[in-house]
Design a protein around this motif. Structure first.
Motif, short mmCIF file in Angstrom:
data_model
loop_
_atom_site.label_atom_id
_atom_site.label_comp_id
_atom_site.label_asym_id
_atom_site.label_seq_id
_atom_site.Cartn_x
_atom_site.Cartn_y
_atom_site.Cartn_z
N ASP A 43 4.57 11.65 46.13
CA ASP A 43 3.57 11.47 47.18
C ASP A 43 3.47 12.76 47.99
OD1 ASP A 43 5.51 11.53 49.23
OD2 ASP A 43 5.84 9.39 49.07
N GLU A 44 2.74 12.68 49.10
CA GLU A 44 2.43 13.90 49.85
C GLU A 44 3.68 14.52 50.47
OE1 GLU A 44 1.66 10.85 50.79
OE2 GLU A 44 2.08 10.58 52.93
N THR A 45 4.81 13.83 50.42
CA THR A 45 6.03 14.43 50.97
C THR A 45 6.87 15.11 49.88
OG1 THR A 45 7.38 12.43 50.71
CG2 THR A 45 6.09 12.61 52.73
N ASP A 46 6.46 15.00 48.64
CA ASP A 46 7.22 15.61 47.53
C ASP A 46 6.47 16.84 46.99
OD1 ASP A 46 9.05 13.39 47.56
OD2 ASP A 46 7.56 12.24 46.46
N LEU A 47 6.33 17.85 47.80
CA LEU A 47 5.49 18.99 47.41
C LEU A 47 6.11 19.80 46.28
CD1 LEU A 47 4.32 20.26 50.90
CD2 LEU A 47 3.22 18.65 49.36
N GLY A 48 5.27 20.21 45.34
CA GLY A 48 5.74 21.08 44.26
C GLY A 48 6.41 20.32 43.13
N ILE A 49 6.22 19.00 43.12
CA ILE A 49 6.90 18.16 42.12
C ILE A 49 5.85 17.41 41.31
CG2 ILE A 49 8.26 16.02 41.94
CD1 ILE A 49 10.03 17.20 44.16
N PRO A 334 -1.97 3.69 46.77
CA PRO A 334 -1.76 4.22 48.13
C PRO A 334 -1.25 5.66 48.09
CG PRO A 334 -0.85 2.00 47.96
CD PRO A 334 -1.28 2.41 46.57
N GLY A 335 -1.78 6.48 48.95
CA GLY A 335 -1.43 7.90 48.97
C GLY A 335 -2.50 8.76 48.32
N ASN A 336 -3.33 8.14 47.48
CA ASN A 336 -4.39 8.91 46.81
C ASN A 336 -5.74 8.78 47.51
OD1 ASN A 336 -2.45 9.44 44.90
ND2 ASN A 336 -3.19 7.92 43.43
N GLU A 337 -5.79 8.07 48.65
CA GLU A 337 -7.07 7.76 49.28
C GLU A 337 -7.91 9.01 49.55
OE1 GLU A 337 -4.16 6.75 50.42
OE2 GLU A 337 -4.15 4.60 50.80
N ASN A 338 -7.25 10.04 50.10
CA ASN A 338 -8.02 11.23 50.47
C ASN A 338 -8.53 11.98 49.25
OD1 ASN A 338 -7.80 11.13 53.38
ND2 ASN A 338 -5.63 11.52 53.08
N ALA A 339 -7.67 12.08 48.23
CA ALA A 339 -8.09 12.78 47.01
C ALA A 339 -9.27 12.03 46.38
CB ALA A 339 -6.91 12.88 46.05
#
Lengths: 552, 552
Positions: A43-49, A334-339
């Motif tokens: 999710d948005e807290t796991d950047l670069g993964i 959930p978490g993909n709403e903005n994309a």
């Protein structure tokens, strides 16, 4: 570990209090089996993964006490981790036809798992593995060939539901015979480990025909191109769409490797009898717009998907415009709403109409709503309920529902808990720490690996590299070279870089090499100097790499 | 631009079809005024970015035709961009007491805007700016001192609602006199530019007292520490909490700079008469748990917030445990769900109870629900409705509602559209492209600046830096130095790096310096070699920096 060899133990490795990464161990008579081995997405807290994997260390440590893997169905969150751990798997794997067909394709694409023993498990078939007797029970979901798993031991039986719903898919020839469940229940079930995804949803999940009707309704009156995005493994949905295409006189274009993989697997297994004549992308302009139906991946707004490319108007083959329609026949994870909303907005700006399941009946869930859960408790009548496959909210709601259904003991599991199911003191008897793993640079590593910290720091601060050439006396032979990447624009930093070069020269001129013989110490001090300057001038703390080159 | 000097033009710079960054220009008789100048926050697709700002280039280009900025209230999405653009603002700014008090504090913290003329605008006061007459109309929202703005010109009147609701806050002494609105309507309003946030919510937004009752209910029966997180500028909520603390015999601890800033501004303006005796963090252990109420920022799961730190059990002063409660007296801003849920899950794992507005009445919105919008249309009776302040969904729903309210013309605006409000052909007459800006490395730059592309590439691939020392003949004087950051673990790459060093040596040995005199060409070729090796061995494409050092 605080349990006996003869204990029947449930140990969730992944999927409890989280969505995805389903992996559940069972122990009995000193042997272990695993149900599912899935991945999850960052999710948005796991950047670069790119991908999250359950911790496999404990399973590896079991050696040949680990007897087999049973797969409930072919979704990524249930089978996706197998290619990543294939080299460490030495036991057989069982799954239904379609599950194994999909898995084989995934393994081939990853060039992994040639050594794996993949076995077809038929509905109602029973497999003896160690002292476990494992039986496949037919169910329904949003992918062909899903099963629940009944695990029988002399210490009791566990009904492991997998992902399920009670409404069958007509076009997958599912035979949902509730008598199957009732007979499981009559034989006495110690524990039910059950899907919690829709434990907050009232009523019953509609059958696939509900989405079929809604889609037909949407598509049949359109005059221009209709593009539909859905989950690639939802063969029932894809069959619905192929049928609707025929009815509405539209030719079908398929875009997306995952879709083609799933359709190919469905054809192998017989869910799609005859491969339809798909229109190839290069011929798309030969077909009148009113006769085109495009099926495409990218329903979650994935930035690299064809759908995202099409929305930007930069796809080579497909260019949608006013009058065309894009139908999202899927839910928003959930978490993909903005994309998702960015993709949809780009279409809307071009006048393309967007249809989603917010306002139209064009998607159905594959999971049981509350009334179906209640039915299942009435069928199975377990002594213990263990709600899995959900966040804490879902598991809490499912727990209350199970208690209301008069289940004597409800256990809310956490990943890593050894839960004893038999004997007098049922419940958590031990706990180990599992760390989510990720796949990166060709290896599986813990999610807290330092490289991610470094890269995330770089994401906000950029990088600076400096090379310094000294003779054996420690004199600078040429000016230090300094370059930056991503800190700011080159034009902005050029004067700071010139200043820093002079400061480094002065620093080295005054540096006492006889007292400080280590290159590391020198580069540490230069690094501090450089960081200070960037902080002061740009409020940035770039990652600084310094090379001290000593020429003799 | 396709309009006359005497046209009354509405030009949204930000906030149309997006949440946040509210900034709306009005033009009349060749002069311009701006209502609000807010920021927005990046979502999961804007990696490496801290804050989003509306495009200020057009406003800058207006020179002294740009006469003034009017602020409807003190939320970040309405005033937050002023510190970033302060150096470019040469006109006066007007806002109510609390808005200006907050803005002053923000400017001071950023050491910006000493030159700015900040004027207090009182409710019902009228300011003449150029040929605009601007009047402040009292409203209610989730921050003290919000206003709607009535802009009168000889070409017609515009009612710019700002953020509003019809239910007032008792504890902020708001006097919501609907007769105010009715009288605006009776005077004839050409256009209403209006808040769409809750255009999808049926009914009416409850007053603050609703949240007060719910919070009192939750807090009064707890036996241990209660921590509440809310939006920092929600002074009405904070006053509710101070009052509840008194009633329930709890001492209050405040954590978070934004909270202290807002409370201090409220005290200056008189919304908080006497600063309560807050318990300092270091004395927290002197107070029995049942007598503690902690108010804290971090309701959106911000990873750097005190709340996130407390949830991880690594805060120096506060350590919550079983029996304690954390209340989220706030809504989830879309896109933050996962971050919030991670914070909540960490608390739950420690046995701390979580209360949210999903299940309890502990938060109210500051925006009008559908019945309030209908009321407002009946008060104002505009000839034109322009729904702003929302995503496309909200604006679409608001448009339909406005049409249902018999508004003759509804215009759905997009940022950059010049919308003519007067004359016979009302609507979009021109369009310019606005680019979202961001603040980075001490400057405001367009969001598509290349540095973000570089850093995002590095987020997945890491960095490699290489330094090479050659004499004037092009002979290597020492082995190339190669270091990596974030590609993989140092142990994993050491043998690849040794291989690459040898390959670079061979490459330079065979390099024809007389034919290829440019260092750039040499480093390009080495860069390709290095990238190829990392791609092959680690499936990574690191950013590669090469320094060719030539020693004479």
């Amino acid at each position: 570990m605080n349990f006996k060899k003869s204990d029947l133990i449930f140990l969730p490795v992944g999927g409890s209090e989280e969505i995805g990464m389903n992996a559940n161990l069972y122990h009995f008579n000193d042997r272990w089996i695993l149900v599912d081995l899935g991945i999850s997405f960052p999710d948005e807290t796991d950047l670069g993964i790119d991908v999250l994997l359950p911790d496999f260390e404990f399973i590896k440590s079991l050696g040949d006490k680990f007897l087999g893997i049973f797969l409930t169905h072919g979704h990524e969150d249930h089978i996706g981790a197998i290619p990543y751990y294939a080299d460490n798997i030495n036991c057989p794997i069982w799954g239904t036809h379609f599950t194994i067909a999909l898995l084989k394709r995934k393994l081939n694409e990853n060039k992994k798992g040639n050594h794996l023993e993949l076995n077809i498990l038929n509905v109602n078939e029973e497999i003896k593995v160690g002292d476990f007797l494992v039986k496949a029970i037919e169910t329904s979901h949003s992918i062909p060939n899903p099963i629940s798993i009944l695990i029988s031991t002399t210490a009791g039986k566990v009904f492991h539901s997998g992902d399920w719903k009670l409404q069958h898919s007509n076009n997958l020839d599912e035979k949902m015979d509730f008598e199957n469940y009732r007979s499981v229940g009559r034989d006495g079930v110690l524990a039910m480990v059950c899907d919690s995804t829709n434990a907050l949803v009232e009523g019953r999940t509609p059958p696939e025909s509900f989405a079929y009707d809604g889609l037909l309704d949407e598509i049949q009156n359109r005059k221009n191109i209709v593009l539909i995005t859905c989950f690639s493994s939802n063969i029932s949905r894809i069959k619905s769409l192929l049928d609707i295409a025929k009815k509405t006189n539209r030719s079908v274009v398929i875009i997306g490797r995952a879709l083609l993989r799933a359709i190919d697997a469905a054809r192998e297994v017989g869910f799609i009898n005859k491969m339809p004549d798909f229109v190839s992308l290069k011929d798309i302009n030969l077909i009148p717009k009113s006769n085109l139906l495009i099926i495409c991946t990218g329903s979650q707004g994935e930035p690299n998907s064809a759908l995202s490319r099409i929305s930007k108007g930069i796809d080579k083959h497909i260019n949608l415009m006013k009058g065309d329609t894009v139908i999202f026949s899927s839910r928003k994870i959930p978490g993909n709403e903005n994309a998702i909303s960015k993709v949809q907005n780009r279409f809307l700006e071009q006048g393309v109409e967007i249809v989603t399941d917010d306002e139209k009946n064009i998607h159905v869930s594959g999971h049981p709503s509350r009334d179906e859960l209640i039915d299942m408790y009435s069928f199975i009548k377990p002594k213990i309920s263990i709600p899995v496959h959900g966040t804490r909210d879902h598991i809490d709601a499912h727990s209350v529902l199970a208690s209301d259904c008069q289940v004597p003991l409800v256990i809310k599991p956490q990943n890593g808990q050894f839960i004893r199911l038999n004997g007098s003191s049922q419940g958590v008897v031990s706990k180990i720490d599992f760390t989510t793993h990720v796949y990166d640079a060709g290896e599986v590593i813990p999610i807290n690996n330092e490289r991610f910290t470094i890269r995330r720091h770089g994401l906000w601060n950029g990088y600076v590299s400096i090379s310094i050439v000294l003779n054996e006396n420690g004199d600078l032979l040429i000016s230090p070279q300094i370059t930056q990447r991503g800190v700011s624009d080159d034009d902005n930093v050029s004067s700071l870089i010139a200043d820093i070069a002079i400061k480094i020269e002065e620093f080295i001129d005054n540096y006492n090499f006889s007292l400080n013989d280590s290159d590391n110490r020198l580069s540490d001090q230069i690094s501090k100097l450089v960081k200070r300057e960037f902080k002061y001038s740009f409020s940035k703390r770039p990652i600084v790499d310094i090379h001290i080159n000593k020429v003799e």
